[in-house]
Structures are given as C-alpha cells and as structure tokens.
Design an enzyme around this catalytic site. Structure first.
Site, mmCIF file in Angstrom:
data_model
loop_
_atom_site.group_PDB
_atom_site.id
_atom_site.type_symbol
_atom_site.label_atom_id
_atom_site.label_comp_id
_atom_site.label_asym_id
_atom_site.label_seq_id
_atom_site.Cartn_x
_atom_site.Cartn_y
_atom_site.Cartn_z
ATOM 1 N N HIS A 224 0.842 -1.197 0.000
ATOM 2 C CA HIS A 224 0.000 0.000 0.000
ATOM 3 C C HIS A 224 0.878 1.248 0.000
ATOM 4 O O HIS A 224 2.006 1.223 0.498
ATOM 5 C CB HIS A 224 -0.932 -0.007 1.221
ATOM 6 C CG HIS A 224 -2.020 -1.022 1.109
ATOM 7 N ND1 HIS A 224 -3.282 -0.842 1.615
ATOM 8 C CD2 HIS A 224 -2.034 -2.244 0.506
ATOM 9 C CE1 HIS A 224 -4.024 -1.895 1.338
ATOM 10 N NE2 HIS A 224 -3.285 -2.763 0.677
ATOM 11 N N GLU B 105 0.800 3.903 1.741
ATOM 12 C CA GLU B 105 1.187 4.354 3.079
ATOM 13 C C GLU B 105 2.315 3.479 3.627
ATOM 14 O O GLU B 105 3.219 3.959 4.326
ATOM 15 C CB GLU B 105 -0.023 4.294 4.023
ATOM 16 C CG GLU B 105 -1.203 5.175 3.582
ATOM 17 C CD GLU B 105 -2.187 4.481 2.638
ATOM 18 O OE1 GLU B 105 -1.765 3.611 1.856
ATOM 19 O OE2 GLU B 105 -3.380 4.825 2.680
ATOM 20 N N CYS C 250 -6.786 2.485 4.310
ATOM 21 C CA CYS C 250 -7.549 1.283 4.679
ATOM 22 C C CYS C 250 -7.200 0.854 6.103
ATOM 23 O O CYS C 250 -6.288 1.387 6.743
ATOM 24 C CB CYS C 250 -7.254 0.156 3.697
ATOM 25 S SG CYS C 250 -5.691 -0.684 4.021
ATOM 26 N N CYS D 202 -3.568 -0.140 6.718
ATOM 27 C CA CYS D 202 -2.638 0.995 6.795
ATOM 28 C C CYS D 202 -2.778 1.727 8.125
ATOM 29 O O CYS D 202 -1.780 2.137 8.717
ATOM 30 C CB CYS D 202 -2.865 1.951 5.632
ATOM 31 S SG CYS D 202 -2.279 1.261 4.070
HETATM 32 N N1 THU Z 1 -4.465 0.826 -1.505
HETATM 33 C C1 THU Z 1 -3.501 1.615 -0.910
HETATM 34 O O1 THU Z 1 -2.403 1.780 -1.461
HETATM 35 N N2 THU Z 1 -3.773 2.201 0.291
HETATM 36 C C2 THU Z 1 -4.958 2.028 0.949
HETATM 37 O O2 THU Z 1 -5.023 2.171 2.147
HETATM 38 C C3 THU Z 1 -6.117 1.613 0.130
HETATM 39 C C4 THU Z 1 -5.768 0.600 -0.911
HETATM 40 C C5 THU Z 1 -4.129 0.120 -2.744
HETATM 41 C C6 THU Z 1 -3.946 -1.369 -2.567
HETATM 42 C C7 THU Z 1 -4.241 -1.880 -3.958
HETATM 43 O O3 THU Z 1 -3.058 -1.773 -4.721
HETATM 44 C C8 THU Z 1 -5.272 -0.904 -4.502
HETATM 45 O O4 THU Z 1 -5.166 0.278 -3.698
HETATM 46 C C9 THU Z 1 -6.696 -1.418 -4.427
HETATM 47 O O5 THU Z 1 -7.015 -1.780 -3.138
HETATM 48 ZN ZN ZN Z 2 -3.940 0.432 3.030
#
Ligand code: THU
Ligand code: ZN
Length: 309
Positions: free
Chosen positions: A84, A86, A111, A114
C-alpha cells in the site's frame, strides 16, 4: 489555503531545503501544506497491473524531508504481497533513517491495514492525515485529521512489547552471528560467485540487521540486483497485528522503485539472509515471488545461527 496548483516530484525523497523552496514557490504557508499538492505526481508512480487504481501518499518527517509512497501490485503473486502507498512511505522513511513522521497527505482514505501499520511508529496517534479525495465534488477543501481519529482504541506494539523496544523508525542493529558459508542455490543456476554475489549478500545482511522484527525475533533481509549490477535491499518491517507486515522481498522492491529502478522483471539475481530454522521464514515467499516476476533470476539464501545458540 487557496486552490494552489499541483507540484511535480523528481524522486521519492525530497530534501528539507528543497521542500521549503517548493512550498514557497507553490505559494503555500508550510511544507505540510505542500504535501497535498504533491499527491497527484506521486500517484503517477504507482505500479498497479491488477487494480489500475493508483494510490499516492506524501509524508513529512521530523527532519523536514518529504517521503513519497505508492502502491505496488505484482501479477502472478497473491494479493497479500501488494504494497500500500502508506506502507511504501513508511518503508521509504525508515530506509532514509527518518525518526518520526509528522503528516501524510494521501489520495484515498487509508484502509484498515494501513491505519494498523502506522501504529508501528512511536507517537502514531498524533500524525496528521489529509485525504485529497475527501469532500471531492462538494467543493470543500479536505481537512487534516489525526491517525487517532481514524483508528479508535488501537491495538499496537505495546500490547506485545515493553515501551523501550525500538519501533519502526528507530535504530535497529540486530545481531546476526555468522552467515553459513555455503548458500542454498535455487532457480537453476548460481550467480557465478564473485563481486555481485558478495555485494548482494552484504546488502541483504545489512538490511536484516536494520529490519524491524520485534514480534517474530526473526530479522531478515532481501537484496536484488538488476542487469546493470545495481543493488537494492530491504528488511522485514513487522506489524504488531502480524498481517499488515511488510516482508523483506516487498521492502527490497520498494527500495528498487524508490531509487528509480525497475521494472521488477529486471531483477537478475537475489539474496536472502534469514535465521536458521526461523519460526517466520522468508525463503519460500522469496522463491514464489521470483518465480512469478523474474523467473530467470538466481536466488542465493544465507542462514545465520540464532544469536543465543
Ligand atoms: N491501496 C492503498 O495503497 N492504500 C490504501 O489504504 C487503500 C488501498 C491500494 C492497494 C491496492 O493496490 C489498490 O489500492 C486497491 O485496493
Ligand atoms: Zn492500506
């Protein structure tokens, strides 16, 4: 803050003075206010072959430096190995020796994983978060909020560890003991010995020494080399809640992307350093990952004896 224009990034870390200059040039009052303006540029650096959903995060450290994070997805590998934005940001800050994070602007609402992963930072509750897509369409400017407001009553490091154990952005120097002389060789062929092999081993060992593994007590480090002999390495960054943990393969790829390297298919050789008989072992995941993304890469595995043996 008025409707200031987006600002282009040149890399994944911005020096403190450079950030001050960029804030002044953008006409914002502080580097903190610059962070949201950098988010669109960060999003362009995401590698998202599965979701096509780029996420960008830009954070301000106590040093005044600015760190970028993006999401990384790996075709052919379980989704749990995704990084992710973050998490990338925290790994990027940790690799640069940053000691605290003050504020993070991110393109989308962080999310649950994170919010949990951020708990590995001492003082996480007080980190400021701004979600640039917040209030989109309502014509309002997004507001800063705290991590504490996003994760009420968190489970964190101190549910498992004493207060004085180093957290993710604090200094780690895990003792490794001797690495076994004969590495296990996988994926068909050895790296051919010599300089590259020695540099990969040393980079993976250094990453293992600096890794954050207070829960498993199984420090590990992974290093990859591209076709030009450039080496990128990372150590595991564990989470108190286990599942949000970043493995050493993920942090090595974060280092590669952050240094402007890649694509991941360019990996020609890799090395893992981990504890012999580790309760949390990385070798199988390393092999799965390489088989999927860089199947011709050589893979050398070095084990060290538990330091209390
Ligand atoms: N994603 C993030 O990078 N951060 C979050 O907290 C929300 C989700 C990314 C993970 C994945 O690559 C895509 O968004 C779809 O979930
Ligand atoms: Zn996340």
């Amino acid at each position: 803050m008025g409707a200031a224009a987006a600002v282009e990034l040149t890399g994944f870390v911005m020096g403190a003075e450079e950030a001050e200059r960029a804030a002044a040039a953008a006409g914002v009052a502080s580097v903190k206010d610059l962070l949201p303006l950098l988010v669109p540029s960060a999003m362009k650096r995401a590698r998202v072959p599965i979701s096509r959903f780029p996420v960008g995060a830009v954070g301000l450290g106590a040093s005044g430096r600015v760190y970028v994070g993006v999401n990384l997805e790996f075709a052919g590998v379980p989704l749990s190995q995704s990084v992710h934005a973050e998490q990338f940001l925290v790994a990027n800050a940790a690799a640069a020796g940053e000691r605290a994070l003050r504020a993070v602007a991110v393109s989308h609402m962080p999310c649950g994983h994170c919010r949990q992963f951020l708990q590995e930072i001492r003082g996480a509750a007080g980190i400021s978060i701004l979600v640039t897509s917040d209030a989109a369409g309502e014509g309002r400017t997004p507001e800063w909020r705290t991590v504490a407001s996003l994760l009420l009553r968190p489970f964190g490091p101190h549910d498992l560890l004493p207060e004085n154990v180093p957290l993710v952005l604090e200094t780690h120097d895990n003792p490794l003991g001797d690495l076994t002389a004969a590495p296990a060789v996988a994926n068909g062929f050895a790296a051919g010995g010599g300089d590259l092999e020695a540099r990969l081993k040393e980079a993976a060992a250094a990453a293992a020494r600096g890794s954050h593994a207070p829960y498993s007590e199984c420090p590990s480090g992974f290093a990859v080399a591209d076709g030009d002999g450039r080496i990128y390495a990372g150590g595991c960054l564990e989470s108190a809640a286990y599942n949000p943990t970043l493995g050493p393969v993920q942090t090595a790829i974060i280092a590669m992307v952050a240094a402007g390297g890649g694509p991941v298919e360019d990996v020609e050789a890799a090395a893992l350093v981990e504890k012999e008989g580790a309760a949390v072992a990385q070798e199988a995941m390393g092999r799965i990952f390489l088989d999927a993304v860089a199947p011709r890469a050589s893979f050398l595995v070095y084990k060290y004896k538990p330091s209390d043996a």
